[in-house]
Design an enzyme around this catalytic site. Structure first.
Site, PDB file in Angstrom:
ATOM      1  N   VAL A 457       7.349   7.550  10.588  1.00 38.46           N
ATOM      2  CA  VAL A 457       7.044   6.851  11.846  1.00 38.46           C
ATOM      3  C   VAL A 457       5.761   6.021  11.748  1.00 38.46           C
ATOM      4  CG1 VAL A 457       8.250   8.589  13.206  1.00 38.46           C
ATOM      5  CG2 VAL A 457       5.823   8.859  12.801  1.00 38.46           C
ATOM      6  N   GLU A 458       5.568   5.188  12.746  1.00 36.82           N
ATOM      7  CA  GLU A 458       4.388   4.289  12.847  1.00 36.82           C
ATOM      8  C   GLU A 458       4.163   3.495  11.563  1.00 36.82           C
ATOM      9  OE1 GLU A 458       0.833   5.449  14.757  1.00 36.82           O
ATOM     10  OE2 GLU A 458       1.878   6.213  16.508  1.00 36.82           O
TER      11      GLU A 458
END
Ligand SMILES: Cc1cc2nc3c(=O)[nH]c(=O)nc-3n(C[C@H](O)[C@H](O)[C@H](O)COP(=O)(O)OP(=O)(O)OC[C@H]3O[C@@H](n4cnc5c(N)ncnc54)[C@H](O)[C@@H]3O)c2cc1C
Length: 779
Positions: A457-458
């Site tokens: 993620v991110e």
């Protein structure tokens, strides 16, 4: 000979005149060069440019430029908690941790218990970044990071639930771009948990390439609250959205079109961010994904032709089309905090619990943490945990200094999550089957299972390493590249030539300086390279080595850009290695800063030595790999001679250092406490980590009695006694009268706690059929 001398002198004078007088230099050299640059610079979309140019440059810029000013690094203030923030850590965070049982969440209920939800809302956990004036906690970035780190030592469902509202999403976007009405309405409600936010960008067709989202809105007239209103019909299909199944306020990114020209002449307005109440007609939320059993709320959201007023746009209609820029500008702060903190927390807890376990658990009559093979794993656990913590602290501190460090946030996100993965993997190996059999007694299996979430993620890690760290670093941290790129895109020919001339020749001087510096440091092994003015004798040589690496890196990156030009963007394996060098310098400087900020604790030196030596070695491997794979072999040979004149200088940390770290992790002490501070440590032996803490103390308290027990065993006194086995030796020796009652009591306590620690769970035969449908799930 004399004639040749005159010719050379004439050429030098001519060169100096051409280069030194702008009126001659610009038309003769700069203009054709500008034309060439226009042809070779890679094409860039607006979204790519917004991403590259967003954020600020901080310490990583110094490292990029080849001459780091170490005094500047050490003068950055040490991040500290206020009294109020410290009290929050000790009370509210401790209490929130106590309210959750990770096994219950991940195996039985599939959600945080209602008391925990109520508590985190009531105590303002969901509004840590919201200022007090709007009812939030108004915490510093460092305090926010500290809270996240501690929550992650207990439960990732708890940590992620708190993380998302405080990361890039509705609150952060409202704070920067919201209208007054939006801020006044939503921020207090987000702060007290009345609203649960989610932010939906990712779609099944656009993951890493998020700017390519197919979700769209069309400006139109429609009915809103009984009246005709200007609005938009939005269609979206998003997945992986954290908190979406329970959110009340959905942040939504989509591309806005205005085919009928209702807002102006622009038909494709661009990516736009809106806030949509989840009970707005047509909004679909509620279904769940199960991200590796972490059991925080995560799921898809969809909507088809959903009419919403333009006022739903964050910042109102004037911010239509500004969504991508808004997201990129705000990305760095969240990326600096969320994943680095949660993963540093996991590493911290692993170091604490696995270190204790390795002392309590014995095989072949020896604590497993004393075997050299296990010591190697423990050394890596300690070293990586130390550097991960240092990097996340330093970067959170930068955010508090007002930075939005786009490159450093990529570095810290990538490397802390990767280091945490190494730590947890090593931890799993050290604890053997105890980590494998899931159940309430397993303190590491879920972390092992869930560690890829932070990787993905991110900004997924492969992309972050390959594209972002050096790609953005080269543009943002380099003193001249961005100016050159801007000059190339400048529409006014005069200004373009003026700006380009200044940037390009500055760049040339910069390269010459780096060639000389890198060659000098290569030749002298960095003996006279820069170090801080107030240097510690134990660490001074590390600064000099890092200065040497920095000058080599500056040279290698410029030469790579010069020789590979626009194709460097596609040669990800090369640019990723350059990013690795920058990252390792950043991590090593964070470790050195940590050592200074914590008052040069000599007990911590093994951890610091390991962390910096490891980082230097990794930087060296990256440079070596770059040169081995450099397409221009002649240039590679010259560059290798310049930066590694005497061969590869750095070695991996040695075994003795590793053994010191293993000792440090397996015995109580101040260095261990500093490394693992603010872990949630339950006091009860009914909790696996609590049992390890108690068992470690009991094991050490029983050392004298244990030595006596060994002697008794060797003496042959118990030779025929079937109880004289690895489990029951204490009983046998006591029954034979060879142990005093006190010795027996100490050993019994140790044995009981040790048995608790090594125990794994078993379940009724049909337990899984009872749970064959995931909790709360539909098939
Ligand atoms: C648990 C979880 C929670 C999430 N929460 C949210 C949320 O709240 N809101 C939201 O909008 N999104 C969220 N996401 C989405 C997340 O940000 C994306 O998963 C991520 O951007 C990657 O997209 P993808 O999974 O489709 O992978 P892909 O984009 O398909 O990537 C696959 C692989 O290719 C690599 N890759 C892609 N492009 C390149 C490149 N140019 N160079 C090198 N490698 C490349 C990637 O690194 C990755 O390894 C979440 C995802 C998960 C799993």
């Amino acid at each position: 000979m004399q004639v040749i001398g005159w010719i050379v002198l004439l050429l030098v004078v001519l060169g100096a005149v051409v280069l030194g007088i702008p009126a001659i230099r610009k038309p003769l050299l700069s203009r054709p060069l500008l034309g060439k640059f226009r042809r070779i610079l890679p094409q860039m979309s607006d979204t790519e440019r917004d991403a590259l140019e967003a954020g600020t440059v901080w310490w990583e810029g110094e490292l990029f430029r080849g001459r780091p000013d170490w005094d500047k690094l050490l003068a950055f203030p040490k991040p500290q908690l206020t009294q109020e923030e410290r009290a929050f850590m000790d009370h509210q965070v401790e209490q929130a941790c106590a309210l959750v049982d990770d096994w219950e969440i991940t195996h039985r209920t599939g959600d945080l218990p209602p008391e925990a939800w109520a508590y985190i809302k009531k105590e303002g956990f969901l509004g840590m970044i919201i200022p007090k004036s709007f009812g939030g906690l108004g915490f510093s970035a460092y305090a926010h990071s500290e809270v996240m780190t501690k929550l992650s030592t207990r439960s990732s469902a708890l940590a992620v639930t708190v993380m998302v509202p405080n990361s890039l999403g509705p609150a952060e976007l409202l704070l920067h771009y919201g209208t007054d009405d939006q801020k006044n309405h939503y921020l207090p409600r987000l702060a007290n948990g009345e609203e649960i936010p989610a932010f939906a960008l990712t779609s099944p067709w656009a993951g890493s390439d998020a700017a390519a989202i197919p979700d769209y809105g069309v400006v139109c007239r429609g009915e809103w609250q009984g009246r005709e209103a200007l609005g938009m019909r939005v269609t979206w299909d998003k997945r992986y959205i954290t908190l979406a199944p329970v959110c009340t306020l959905l942040g939504l990114a989509f591309r806005l079109y205005d085919p009928d020209g209702l807002l102006g002449s622009q038909k494709d307005i661009g990516i736009t961010c809106a806030l949509v109440p989840s009970d707005h007609p047509g909004v679909e939320t509620g279904r769940r994904h199960f991200p590796l059993n972490a059991m925080f709320m995560n799921g898809p959201t969809r909507g088809h032709d959903v009419f919403m007023p333009l006022d739903f746009i964050i910042g109102g209609p004037k911010m239509a089309g500004q969504g991508w820029r808004m997201l990129m500008e705000c990305l760095a702060a969240g990326r600096s905090i969320s994943l680095p903190s949660s993963n540093a927390g996991m590493a911290r807890m692993t170091a604490r619990a696995v270190g204790g376990y390795a002392r309590v658990r014995s095989q072949f009559g020896v604590p497993v943490g004393r075997f050299e093979g296990v010591e190697e794993a423990l050394a890596r656990i300690g070293g990586h945990a130390y550097v991960a913590e240092a990097a996340r602290t330093m970067t959170a501190g930068a955010v508090d200094l007002g930075e939005k460090p786009s490159v450093a946030s990529g570095i810290v996100k990538y490397h802390v999550t990767e280091r945490a993965r190494l730590v947890v993997n090593d931890g799993m190996d050290v604890i053997g089957g105890k980590g494998i059999c899931l159940g309430p007694s397993n303190f590491l299996g879920r972390a092992y299972q869930q560690i890829p979430i932070g990787i993905t993620v991110e900004g997924a890690n492969i992309l972050t390493r390959s594209l972002i760290i050096f790609g953005q670093g080269a543009t943002r941290c380099h003193p001249y590249v961005l100016a050159e790129m801007q000059a190339v895109r400048e529409p006014s020919p005069q200004k373009a030539l003026h700006d380009f001339d200044a940037a390009f020749w500055g760049h040339v001087r910069f390269v010459i300086g780096n060639v000389l510096r890198a060659g000098w440091h290569g030749l002298t092994a960095g003996r006279w390279a820069a170090q801080p003015s107030n240097v510690d004798v134990a660490t001074g040589h590390y600064y000099r080595k890092l200065s040497r690496v920095s000058s080599a890196f500056a040279l290698l990156s410029d030469m790579s850009m010069l020789i590979l030009g626009g194709s460097l963007k596609r040669r990800e394996s090369l640019s990723a290695r350059l990013g690795d060098v920058l990252s390792q310098m950043y991590l090593a400087s964070a470790a050195l800063k940590r050592y200074e900020d914590e008052g040069r604790q000599s007990d911590d030196l093994p951890l610091l030595h390991w962390a910096v030596q490891d980082a230097l070695c990794r930087a060296q491997t990256a440079m070596d790999g770059l040169l081995r794979n450099f397409p221009n072999r002649l240039a590679a040979g010259v560059l290798r001679r310049l930066v590694f004149f005497w061969g590869l200088p750095f070695a991996v940390p040695d075994d003795r250092l590793g053994q010191k770290i293993a000792r440090l992790l397996t015995e109580p002490g101040s260095a261990r406490d500093r490394l693992t501070r603010d872990c949630y440590l339950p006091a009860s032996a009914d909790e696996p980590v609590g049992a390890i803490e108690l068992a470690l103390a009991a094991t050490l308290a029983a050392e004298g009695a244990q030595a006596k027990l060994r002697q008794i065993d060797k003496s042959g006194l118990l030779a025929d006694n079937p109880l004289a086995n690895v489990r029951d030796m204490t009983e046998a020796a006591h029954a034979a009268g060879a142990l005093t009652d006190d010795e027996y009591a100490v050993l019994r306590r140790r044995d009981t706690l040790r048995d608790t620690v090594v125990r794994v769970d078993d379940f009724p035969f049909d337990v899984l059929s009872a749970n064959s449908t995931p909790p709360g799930g539909q098939t």
